[in-house]
Design a protein around this motif. Structure first.
Motif, mmCIF file in Angstrom:
data_model
loop_
_atom_site.group_PDB
_atom_site.id
_atom_site.type_symbol
_atom_site.label_atom_id
_atom_site.label_comp_id
_atom_site.label_asym_id
_atom_site.label_seq_id
_atom_site.Cartn_x
_atom_site.Cartn_y
_atom_site.Cartn_z
ATOM 1 N N GLN A 32 -0.989 28.745 79.236
ATOM 2 C CA GLN A 32 -1.666 29.461 80.503
ATOM 3 C C GLN A 32 -1.073 31.028 80.592
ATOM 4 N N GLY B 26 -6.194 33.024 80.454
ATOM 5 C CA GLY B 26 -6.733 32.220 79.370
ATOM 6 C C GLY B 26 -5.556 31.031 78.808
ATOM 7 N N ASP C 241 -11.310 30.922 76.479
ATOM 8 C CA ASP C 241 -11.689 30.853 77.691
ATOM 9 C C ASP C 241 -10.730 31.806 78.687
ATOM 10 N N GLY C 242 -10.873 33.101 78.386
ATOM 11 C CA GLY C 242 -10.118 33.963 79.132
ATOM 12 C C GLY C 242 -10.861 35.047 79.709
ATOM 13 N N ASP D 129 -14.975 38.617 81.167
ATOM 14 C CA ASP D 129 -15.081 37.193 80.761
ATOM 15 C C ASP D 129 -15.055 37.110 78.921
ATOM 16 N N ASP E 274 -13.353 33.854 73.620
ATOM 17 C CA ASP E 274 -12.170 33.492 72.533
ATOM 18 C C ASP E 274 -11.554 35.304 72.162
#
Length: 704
Positions: free
Chosen positions: A494, A511, A543-544, A577, A580
């Motif tokens: 994380q 992410g 998902d960052g 957002d 990837d």
């Protein structure tokens, strides 16, 4: 049988009568002082030295065979100093005559006063006692073989005591240019009877020039000697040492030793109980039991270094304690374990040590003292390494090294890390429960190390922010320039909490991160590695979010300015957002190049390419952000007017001070294709400053 007894008794009486007559004759008609000159002449003839007997000589025969000697002096050998080789003010020794017939030695008290002994060695290696040792060793007669009786120890030895007063022993060595001396030597030994305890008391002052030091030591205790049974002991041993000088760590030491020592050479055992050694605010205690004496000695037993304050110990040694971020560090320490000593190895098992709040357990062993082969298995419960680092400067940065330290180059003669690795022989494992380092929190760390023959192999595994760390470092120090090989990476980390702890600021990126590297280099210092590092590093963040900047909103504002309309107010969090983010870094020639940066989100695509110069620490990089659809993006409003328009950002400057600039010409050239030429000049100045500042603020966090 009776005739034999009568003959034996008659011979005994005859011997006694002869000895008595001899004693009477010597006492009435013999004066040893009459033979002074003859004795001196004999010594001069045999040794070439001058013997001076200025004191009175006395001899006795029965029941004691002994002598008393006044002041005497034996000259030095030719080619040496003017000091006498040996001198004394008085000496006395006697031995009972009849026990000698039974191979028993009964010595009365031996007294030596004012003994002075001068030992010297010239630069060519010649000593001032070589002429007193007789024939060379290979010319001496062989010792008597087994059963021949020659050289056999006496059946019993009794000494009434030894008293040495004010002795001085000097050792001058021109080969090593060293000078050592013992002075004010006082030794008192009580009556020595086999198997019976006697007191011993020794004290002496000393001085030496290499290392330079002087002081006094003393020792006392109750000893027992039984040569027939090969048993020896020294109980109640009390030793003391006071010394000072440049050669003494810290300039001065005051040490004390206590122990009870017993040895049985027939059984090959040794016992050291009640061991206590105190010096420099340290207290070492223990008890050791030995077997296999003397050839295969093994000493084993518990030892403990009682709780102490490392800062106080360093102060006594006149070593400046390191400054730590937490000033309460380095104030509590202790150690205990099971010590094993042999002529070839030393080991400490069941180790339990502590430093402040950290506890260390395991074992350490030098498996081969000649090769210094280290073996270890250690486990540390927790360590806050940051609290032991130097405190930060007032502005929050780490203190800069002093100018002298920064400019000082390593000495050409000083051994470098490569030399140390070539000689290193170590195999071990080191585990840490939790570790805080540079703000990062790691746990379940497992480090394996193997070094031999100039090769070093280190593997590291651990838990890191919800993910894992797995790496391997190999060093080959056999070539003149060591070769380095690094591989591994992190998985499912994380990145948000990691960046927050690392920078002590709100994270700019979140992410799940995956990092893999496979690198090689030459040299072990940073400049060499910067020049020679080669290989690849891959980064993936899933998902960052890029926090602190809403690229979609910035593009809406750009669209509004291009169309001359007011931009809609921002909605939602200030972040971008993405699904990837991927990048591959290629190292080589002192550069790190990336040509495939790609960040994807439902609305945007962000790409990048460029390089960083590791040697000069400069950056030359371009980031392109583009709207990839007309759909309503993050924040709600459509960006159809900017569909297909790429926003370019140029990154330059140094690692310490990167610079960000919007490539306005490229942006407006693309906008012109959208039929807004008439507003190009108006938008040029307005968009340039606004977009540059916003993108600098947002993308700067990502690049850092």
């Amino acid at each position: 049988m009776k005739p034999v007894l009568r003959i034996a008794a008659g011979l005994t009486v005859l011997v006694l009568v002869v000895l008595a007559a001899l004693a009477a004759y010597l006492s009435l008609f013999f004066d040893a002082n009459d033979y002074r000159e003859r004795l001196s002449a004999l010594v001069a003839e045999r040794t070439g030295r001058q013997l001076t007997l200025s004191g009175e000589l006395k001899l006795s025969v029965f029941p004691w065979l002994g002598f008393e000697l006044g002041a005497a002096e034996l000259g030095n050998a030719k080619g040496f100093s003017d000091r006498p080789f040996a001198a004394l003010t008085a000496a006395e020794a006697r031995v009972k005559l009849l026990p000698l017939l039974r191979q028993e030695v009964a010595i009365d008290r031996v007294v030596l006063k004012g003994l002075q002994l001068s030992l010297e060695r010239r630069a060519d290696g010649t000593t001032n006692w070589a002429d007193l040792t007789g024939a060379p060793k290979d010319e001496r007669p062989d010792r008597a073989g087994p059963g021949e009786g020659a050289g056999q120890a006496p059946a019993g030895l009794v000494v009434g005591g030894v008293d040495i007063q004010d002795a001085v022993v000097r050792w001058d060595d021109a080969v090593n240019d060293t000078r050592h001396a013992l002075s004010d030597v006082d030794l008192t030994i009580g009556a020595v009877v086999p198997g019976q305890p006697f007191d011993i008391d020794l004290g002496a002052s000393f001085s030496t020039n290499a290392p330079a030091m002087q002081g006094r030591f003393s020792m006392r205790g109750s000893a027992t000697v039984d040569m027939a049974e090969k048993r020896y002991s020294l109980l109640g041993l009390r030793g003391a040492l006071k010394a000072n000088g440049e050669g003494v760590p810290g300039g001065a030491v005051d040490a004390a030793l206590m122990a009870d020592v017993a040895a049985d050479l027939a059984q090959g055992t040794l016992s050291i109980k009640g061991l206590s050694l105190k010096a420099y605010e340290l207290s070492l205690t223990g008890a050791l039991e030995g077997t296999g004496l003397p050839e295969a000695m093994v000493l084993k037993g518990p030892v403990a270094l009682d709780g102490f304050n490392p800062r106080e110990v360093l102060a006594r040694l006149k070593i400046e304690a390191p400054r730590t971020a937490n000033p309460e560090r380095l104030k509590r320490a202790a150690l205990k374990g099971m010590l094993t000593l042999t002529p070839t190895r030393i080991a400490l098992d069941d180790l339990a040590a502590s430093l402040d709040d950290s506890k260390l357990t395991g074992r350490v062993e030098v498996a081969d003292l000649s090769r210094r082969a280290l073996r270890f298995e250690l486990s540390l419960d927790a360590l806050d390494a940051d609290s032991y680092l130097p405190p930060a400067a007032a502005n929050g940065a780490a203190p800069a090294p002093s100018a002298a330290g920064a400019s000082k180059a390593p000495s050409a003669a000083a051994p470098g890390p490569a030399e140390g690795l070539r000689e290193l022989d170590a195999v071990g494992r080191f585990q840490v429960g939790t570790l805080k380092l540079n703000g990062l929190q790691l746990s379940a760390i497992d480090v394996g190390l193997k070094a031999a023959g100039g090769r070093l192999d280190v593997t590291t595994k651990g838990a890191l922010y919800g993910g894992g760390l797995d790496s391997r470092v190999r060093v080959d120090a056999r070539p003149k320039t060591p070769q380095l090989d690094m591989s591994g990476g992190v998985r499912d980390v994380q990145i948000g909490p990691l960046l927050r702890d690392l920078t002590a600021k709100p994270e700019r990126l979140s992410g799940r991160a995956q990092l893999a590297f496979d690198l090689t280099g030459a040299g072990l210092d940073a400049p060499s590695l910067k020049r020679t590092l080669s290989g690849t590093t891959t980064l993936t963040v899933l998902d960052g979010a890029l926090k602190g900047v809403n690229i979609a909103q910035l593009l809406r504002e750009a669209q509004a300015r291009l169309t001359g309309k007011a931009a809609d107010s921002a909605s939602g969090p200030s972040q971008t957002d993405f699904s990837d983010l991927k990048a591959t870094l290629r190292h080589g020639g002192g550069l790190v190049r990336n040509d495939d940066l790609l960040m994807r989100s439902p609305l945007l695509r962000v790409g990048g390419a460029g390089a960083a110069d590791l040697v000069r620490e400069t950056i030359d990089y371009r980031i392109d952000a583009a709207v990839v659809g007309t759909l309503t993006g993050q924040g709600g409003k459509s960006l159809d007017k900017l569909h297909g328009v790429t926003v370019p950002v140029l990154v330059s400057g140094s690692f310490a001070e990167p610079k960000y600039a919007l490539d306005v010409e490229a942006l407006l050239a693309q906008a012109a294709k959208g039929a807004v030429k008439e507003q190009v000049e108006t938008v040029r100045e307005k968009a340039k400053d606004r977009l540059k500042e916003e993108l600098k603020k947002g993308l700067g966090g990502l690049l850092r």
